[in-house]
Scaffold this active site. Structure first.
Site, PDB file in Angstrom:
ATOM      1  N   CYS A 383      18.746 -39.697 -21.313  1.00 20.19           N
ATOM      2  CA  CYS A 383      18.114 -41.076 -20.689  1.00 20.19           C
ATOM      3  C   CYS A 383      17.724 -41.657 -22.176  1.00 20.19           C
ATOM      4  O   CYS A 383      18.229 -41.848 -23.082  1.00 20.19           O
ATOM      5  CB  CYS A 383      17.404 -41.046 -19.758  1.00 20.19           C
ATOM      6  SG  CYS A 383      17.218 -42.821 -18.954  1.00 20.19           S
ATOM      7  N   HIS A 510      20.638 -38.880 -15.449  1.00 19.82           N
ATOM      8  CA  HIS A 510      19.893 -37.599 -15.530  1.00 19.82           C
ATOM      9  C   HIS A 510      20.438 -36.806 -14.757  1.00 19.82           C
ATOM     10  O   HIS A 510      20.448 -36.515 -13.509  1.00 19.82           O
ATOM     11  CB  HIS A 510      18.663 -38.045 -14.694  1.00 19.82           C
ATOM     12  CG  HIS A 510      17.625 -38.734 -15.327  1.00 19.82           C
ATOM     13  ND1 HIS A 510      16.641 -38.470 -16.086  1.00 19.82           N
ATOM     14  CD2 HIS A 510      17.708 -40.107 -15.549  1.00 19.82           C
ATOM     15  CE1 HIS A 510      15.789 -39.518 -16.669  1.00 19.82           C
ATOM     16  NE2 HIS A 510      16.456 -40.645 -16.240  1.00 19.82           N
ATOM     17  N   GLU A 512      20.081 -33.487 -14.731  1.00 20.36           N
ATOM     18  CA  GLU A 512      19.015 -32.706 -14.219  1.00 20.36           C
ATOM     19  C   GLU A 512      18.578 -32.627 -12.769  1.00 20.36           C
ATOM     20  O   GLU A 512      18.228 -31.634 -12.063  1.00 20.36           O
ATOM     21  CB  GLU A 512      17.843 -32.601 -15.149  1.00 20.36           C
ATOM     22  CG  GLU A 512      16.736 -33.656 -14.918  1.00 20.36           C
ATOM     23  CD  GLU A 512      17.213 -34.842 -15.926  1.00 20.36           C
ATOM     24  OE1 GLU A 512      18.300 -35.246 -16.245  1.00 20.36           O
ATOM     25  OE2 GLU A 512      16.248 -35.643 -15.948  1.00 20.36           O
TER      26      GLU A 512
HETATM   27  N1  GLN Z   1      12.513 -45.947 -21.077  1.00 24.66           N
HETATM   28  C1  GLN Z   1      14.142 -46.017 -21.250  1.00 24.66           C
HETATM   29  C2  GLN Z   1      14.867 -47.112 -20.077  1.00 24.66           C
HETATM   30  O1  GLN Z   1      14.008 -47.494 -19.283  1.00 24.66           O
HETATM   31  C3  GLN Z   1      14.612 -44.591 -20.772  1.00 24.66           C
HETATM   32  C4  GLN Z   1      14.224 -44.151 -19.321  1.00 24.66           C
HETATM   33  C5  GLN Z   1      14.254 -42.727 -19.025  1.00 24.66           C
HETATM   34  O2  GLN Z   1      14.309 -41.847 -20.202  1.00 24.66           O
HETATM   35  N2  GLN Z   1      14.290 -42.253 -17.837  1.00 24.66           N
HETATM   36  O3  GLN Z   1      15.859 -47.443 -20.411  1.00 24.66           O
END
Ligand code: GLN
Length: 536
Positions: A383, A510, A512
């Site tokens: 992310c 994600h 995970e």
């Molecule tokens: N801050 C980033 C976004 O909003 C990544 C979010 C995250 O890592 N869950 O796109």
């Protein structure tokens, strides 16, 4: 088919006893007996969900496939049991009140005074019985209540359990988890806090059927007998939860002490043979048998075990799958500079760049990404981690020194990470990100494609507002960073990789969240393999 049975799990004495692990373990044990189970968590705080909470407050925010931001205990439930939880598995006081207040504003209560009892407690009961997602095929619903008995805010939940218990009769079982401290000076284990905690519960009209004693030392039978007699429970219903080298040994310990059998006896279901749980035991044998060791750097800004819970567990599980013990070294991204990065990362077999929000610590993540790329160190960006890989590549390889994310620098000329179109007009912060499962098409022949075992179509969970800016796609591809995973509907880039390196992959989603004990996520397996052998 039997009627659904309800198990309520409460905690006393102190918090952080591992109620979530006990709930997940019990779910696992009942599943092993062939029952269909779900596990849900009720949290007494007023936030609608933990999505707006700082990880320092509440650890990681876990995301369900249907896009609910939830408590990290749901991660344990999924990892232990493989069941997929949903928005109905995570409820807070805030959500309960919101439902009731919305109903009141609509005029549904026809002029009545709205009160904690019965309106709030009725709504809690409705959700405990899963009226919004009725599934007649469920044999067991395990409900964990967050917080500690005696808290003012958990009182309505206890009242709801008391009422349900009366209503459901033998179809409801109450398990209470407490703590037995060891006093070094006296060289004694003390049951008094447990006695008080159970009394408190009894004072609210709930007699626990089973007491689980959390302890750092083994409790002998005389001590268990004392608890049984003072707390009004059978001896076989006093179970101890000792410290274990791994949380995944808890189900086995609970089974050995007959926790699942005790519950079945209370309900009146024939107990039958104890399930062998072969694959679980195979996993445990592999976990304790791994002799090789490997260091992985976890580059993030929250120096707190629970902040990256699912990533840590995914790394450990993928390690066990590959017969290696993964030692996770947290590296605070705020302290990473070009000068010290080599000292910090050169001894690591691989680097994970963590998700996150906001400016703090991102320059360190970019330096870590650069170090991994230029030293061909296996690197997994998740992310925000993927977004930092993209920014680093743009700055260093595409020659755009001001490349940035609009999240950190809204005025940048080169917004290689941009806000998603449908996020632009959003003003409310809670529950409004791109959340939950979305599809992704993977380019055949890419490293990621092979990691997924030759799958072209996958679905993964998301939690973000910003995205890879497609205006730069061609430039990135020409320079060697490939956009190998793309959402087929929105064209959003979901996966980037650099094929010329051993393993350099970033995912906007994600992985995970969907790694489980018996099915670790393929990207984590592939990453660990690359850290072990060079390439996966
Ligand atoms: N801050 C980033 C976004 O909003 C990544 C979010 C995250 O890592 N869950 O796109």
């Amino acid at each position: 088919m039997m009627d659904t049975k309800y198990v309520f799990i409460t905690g006393g004495v102190v918090s952080s006893l591992g109620k979530g692990i006990i709930s997940a373990s019990l779910g696992k044990l009942l599943q092993a007996r062939g029952f269909k189970v779900t596990i849900q968590k009720f949290d007494p705080y007023i936030n609608i969900d933990p999505g707006t909470l700082n990880p320092y407050e509440h650890g990681e925010c876990y995301v369900t496939a249907d896009g609910m931001e939830t408590d990290l205990d749901l991660g344990h439930y999924e990892r232990f049991t493989g069941i997929r939880t949903s928005r109905h598995n995570s409820i807070t006081t805030g959500r309960i009140y919101k439902t009731v207040i919305d109903r009141e504003r609509r005029g549904d209560y026809l002029g009545k005074t709205i009160q904690v009892v019965p309106h709030i407690t009725d709504e809690i009961k409705r959700r405990m019985l899963r009226e919004d997602e009725k599934d007649e095929s469920l044999d067991f619903v395990i409900t964990e209540v967050g917080g500690t008995i005696g808290d003012i805010e958990s009182a309505p939940f206890m009242e709801a359990i008391r009422q349900l218990r009366r209503q459901l009769g033998r179809d409801a079982v109450c398990v209470h988890l407490t703590y037995v401290p060891y006093l070094k000076a006296a060289d004694e284990l003390k049951t008094k806090p447990t006695q008080h905690s159970v009394k408190e519960l009894q004072g609210m009209g709930i007699q626990p059927d089973i007491v689980v004693l959390r302890t750092e030392r083994h409790l002998d039978d005389s001590l268990r007998m004392k608890v049984a007699s003072f707390c009004n429970v059978d001896l076989e219903c006093v179970v101890q939860s000792e410290d274990m080298p791994s949380i995944y040994e808890v189900p086995v310990s609970m089974q050995r002490q007959g926790l699942d059998a005790a519950i079945m006896r209370k309900i009146g279901i024939p107990v039958g043979e104890t399930p062998a749980m072969k694959s679980w035991h195979e996993f445990l044998a592999k976990q304790s048998g791994a002799t090789r060791k490997m260091k992985i750097a976890l580059v993030g800004k929250y120096d707190l075990q629970d902040a990256y819970k699912s990533i840590r567990e995914s790394l450990n599980l993928a390690g066990t799958f590959n017969d290696v013990k993964v030692n996770i070294n947290f590296v605070n991204s705020e302290g990473i500079t070009k000068e010290n990065v080599s000292d910090l990362l050169s001894g690591m077999a691989g680097v994970v760049i963590c998700p996150g929000f906001g400016q703090r610590g991102i320059e360190g993540k970019i330096v870590a990404a650069e170090y991994a790329r230029t030293h061909d160190k296996p690197c997994f960006g998740i992310c925000l981690g993927m977004q930092m890989m993209v920014i680093e590549f743009a700055r260093d390889v595409l020659g755009l020194p001001d490349a940035d994310s609009c999240e950190m620098n809204p005025d940048t000329q080169h917004n290689v990470i941009d806000i998603m179109e449908d996020q632009k007009n959003i003003t409310q912060m809670g529950g409004t990100m791109r959340l939950g499962e979305y599809s992704c098409l993977i380019r055949p022949g890419s490293r990621t494609f092979y990691a997924y075992g030759g799958k072209e179509f996958i679905r993964e969970r998301h939690r973000h507002r910003y995205e890879f800016n497609n205006r730069y796609r061609e430039a990135f591809e020409r320079a060697g960073m490939q956009c190998v995973g793309v959402n087929p509907d929105s064209d959003l880039v979901e996966i980037v990789e650099i094929p010329s390196l051993r393993w350099y992959v970033g995912t906007q989603f994600h992985p995970e969240y969907s790694s489980t004990v018996l099915n670790p996520h393929p990207l984590f397996i592939s990453f660990i393999k690359a850290c072990l052998y060079g390439t996966s």
